[in-house]
Design an enzyme around this catalytic site. Structure first.
Site, PDB file in Angstrom:
ATOM      1  N   LYS A  80       0.849  -1.192   0.000  1.00 15.92           N
ATOM      2  CA  LYS A  80       0.000   0.000   0.000  1.00 15.92           C
ATOM      3  C   LYS A  80       0.888   1.247   0.000  1.00 15.92           C
ATOM      4  CE  LYS A  80      -4.431  -0.572   1.831  1.00 15.92           C
ATOM      5  NZ  LYS A  80      -5.380  -0.373   2.930  1.00 15.92           N
ATOM      6  N   ARG A  96     -26.396  -2.981   3.617  1.00 16.61           N
ATOM      7  CA  ARG A  96     -25.993  -4.353   3.318  1.00 16.61           C
ATOM      8  C   ARG A  96     -26.565  -5.362   4.313  1.00 16.61           C
ATOM      9  NH1 ARG A  96     -20.709  -4.014   0.267  1.00 16.61           N
ATOM     10  NH2 ARG A  96     -20.186  -6.051   1.117  1.00 16.61           N
ATOM     11  N   GLU A 138     -21.105  -6.868   7.251  1.00 15.77           N
ATOM     12  CA  GLU A 138     -22.142  -6.141   7.983  1.00 15.77           C
ATOM     13  C   GLU A 138     -23.276  -7.057   8.438  1.00 15.77           C
ATOM     14  OE1 GLU A 138     -19.983  -3.187   5.447  1.00 15.77           O
ATOM     15  OE2 GLU A 138     -20.833  -5.194   5.117  1.00 15.77           O
TER      16      GLU A 138
END
Length: 601
Positions: free
Chosen positions: A262, A375, A347
């Site tokens: 990253k 979600r 979720e």
């Protein structure tokens, strides 16, 4: 391009990303880490024939820059400018909109099915991060793909955690070998042999193939029926191109496991630093933010207040879905790792697991952004609502969120939570009342409840009105006078107060009501409404099924003679950009509201 030109392109892309994101803000570390992967994808495939499907798509800035948007990129995330996500309405090179995670493989399977029906010799290419692999939708899609064997390439961008630990040079060599023609030929021969051999002889043949797989890190995918290549170095462009060409020739489902860093190319942001995932404008030389950060955000207040309550009450527990920093739950996870959990991008699991904790007598807080709570709707209805379990939903980023745009606007939570039986809905107007809202939620044990608060800051500052405790179903009449009643819910109280001040400057008196509870509504609301001729509603939510809708139902049921107009969001998706500019463009800013009220009262 030759390899030297491709490498130079990668450097130019990184420079352009840093140049623009440092000025405009945006997603940084993930998109810097995916540059070589995306350049390799474009080197091997024509994305107009072989669709590129980016998971979440905040890592796809390189794709935008390659596909004729180099100059336009300077408008990234600006009002009227380029989206920070893939957006088909922006470019024909963008295949599918993406702002929520873990959808790419499912979409790819759908594309592969369509190509099979159309007899097209094309291959969908999905790029997905390792974090997105924590969602169940991924495995639902992989399960079918492994069974159906549609040609598809999945690039797993492993930039944070390993799906399986690499086993060094031998593993790397064998992984390439598995993708090559020799292994595939051997594999095909084994299958044909198994079909002809008697049952007593198949054991040895099966063990031979299984032992070949066991010394590679791709056994998980191979066992699901997905061919595996990797791990490869996702920053070695020649290695990326080689793996993509191998996968292209295989004509079957293939996953390429690419390990990346990253923030690659910007040393300050390299590594597992959550703060570099999404950034505001910053100084390139030092990495320091250009925005003042002294003021406490609602998220900060939520984190501090819940931690204080958790220190006193061991029954308080909580969960978030891969956003511990964004929701403020990180501090609680650090202090109480056995009571607060980051369940990854799941979720649905967050909600259902907290429902079980509520049944066992705990006080669970589910901390999720408004846009991501969508979600888990079935779990809220089925696993929480029906049994009226006291799960507390802390809904961060409610309302218009600005630069992230359509996929992230927090405008639906009121509309989809309000119809759920047993659900209590309330909202604070400022930081002080947010503390009171959290305290109320912790003590409310007879049903599920949900409270919402905005990104960044409340419109209204603390101290303008005295803070009072939340009492279920009780509103608060903050100001009285005139024939006009301004009704605010949550952050809408701040907008209503701005309108009140402007009207007062024009010599028009008005009352101001903080609704506080949307469900249940105040039983004394009829008396308040009957004192006014006009009511105007302010709430950061959709008009359909929203606050105004609830009040109109109440007015009709109670035969109240009052004209009501709602300044909520109309029936459309709201684009990205500075929040103030977005609100003005859709007529929800204070000055537009004042003009409307003066003309219509």
């Amino acid at each position: 391009m030759d390899m030297a030109s491709l490498l130079e392109l990668c450097e130019n892309i990184r420079h352009r990303i840093l140049e623009v994101v440092s000025k405009n803000g945006g997603h940084l570390s993930s998109t810097l880490g995916a540059v070589e992967l995306i350049v390799g994808m474009h080197r091997v495939f024509d994305c107009r024939e072989n669709p590129f499907i980016y998971d979440v798509s905040h890592q796809a800035y390189a794709h935008k820059l390659i596909t004729n948007r180099w100059k336009e990129f300077e408008t990234l995330r600006q009002f009227g400018g380029m989206s920070g996500f893939i957006k088909p309405s922006e470019s024909d090179f963008d295949y599918f909109i993406a702002g929520h995670s873990s959808t790419s493989i499912s979409l790819g399977v759908g594309v592969a099915k369509a190509f099979a029906l159309q007899k097209k010799n094309a291959i969908p290419v999905a790029l997905i991060g390792d974090g997105s692999m924590s969602a169940g939708l991924v495995y639902e899609a992989l399960n079918e793909l492994g069974d159906r064997k549609y040609p598809m390439i999945i690039i797993l961008n492993d930039n944070e955690m390993s799906i399986a630990k690499p086993i060094g040079a031998i593993s790397k060599y064998l992984s390439h070998l598995i993708a090559g023609p020799m292994y595939q030929s051997v594999k095909d021969r084994i299958k044909k042999l198994l079909e002809k051999m008697p049952d007593s002889a198949t054991y040895i043949a099966k063990r031979f193939e299984e032992s070949f797989k066991l010394i590679t890190p791709g056994i998980l995918f191979e066992e699901m029926g997905i061919n595996y290549i990797g791990p490869i170095n996702g920053h070695h462009l020649d290695e990326v191109i080689h793996a993509l060409n191998l996968a292209k020739d295989m004509r079957c489902p293939v996953i390429i496991h690419a390990q990346t860093t990253k923030g690659k190319g910007y040393e300050i942001a390299e590594g597992r630093y959550e703060k570099w995932h999404g950034v505001g404008p910053f100084d390139l030389d030092t990495g320091s933010s250009k925005k003042a950060t002294n003021a406490q955000s609602p998220t900060d207040i939520y984190s501090q207040t819940l931690l204080e309550l958790a220190n006193e009450d061991e029954k308080i527990v909580g969960a978030t879905a891969a956003m511990p920093g964004g929701t403020g739950l990180g501090a609680l996870i650090d202090k109480y790792p056995n009571r607060f959990w980051d369940v990854a991008i799941a979720e649905q699991h967050a909600v259902t697991s907290m429902a079980a904790l509520a049944k066992e007598g705990f006080k669970p807080f589910v901390s999720i952004y408004s846009t991501f709570l969508q979600r888990a709707y079935d779990q809220i209805v089925h696993d929480v609502g029906i049994m009226s379990l006291p799960v507390r939903f802390a809904i961060d980023r409610a309302g218009i969120v600005g630069e992230d745009g359509e996929t992230h606007q927090g405008l639906l939570d009121i509309s989809f939570l309000r119809p759920i039986p047993n659900m209590v809905l309330f909202a604070p107007r400022d930081n002080a009342s947010l503390k009171s809202a959290i305290l109320f939620a912790s003590n409310h044990s007879s049903s599920p409840c949900a409270f919402r608060y905005p990104r960044g800051k409340f419109i209204i500052n603390d101290g303008i009105f005295e803070n009072k405790d939340f009492i279920i179903g009780k509103s608060e009449l903050l100001l009285e006078g005139g024939k006009i009643l301004l009704i605010g819910y949550g952050n809408g109280v701040g907008r209503a107060y701005e309108v009140y001040l402007s009207l007062k400057t024009s010599g028009i008196e008005a009352g101001l009501l903080d609704l506080r509870f949307l469900k249940p509504l105040d039983k004394d609301l009829k008396k308040i409404l009957n004192s006014y001729s006009y009511a105007f509603v302010f709430s950061d939510s959709y008009k359909i099924g929203g606050v105004g809708s609830a009040l109109l139902e109440y007015i009709a049921d109670n035969d109240i003679q009052i004209k009501l107009h709602s300044f909520e969001v109309k029936d459309s998706y709201i684009s990205h950009g500075n929040t103030g500019m977005v609100e003005k463009s859709i007529g929800l800013d204070s000055s537009s509201a004042v003009d409307y009220i003066i003309k219509n009262t």
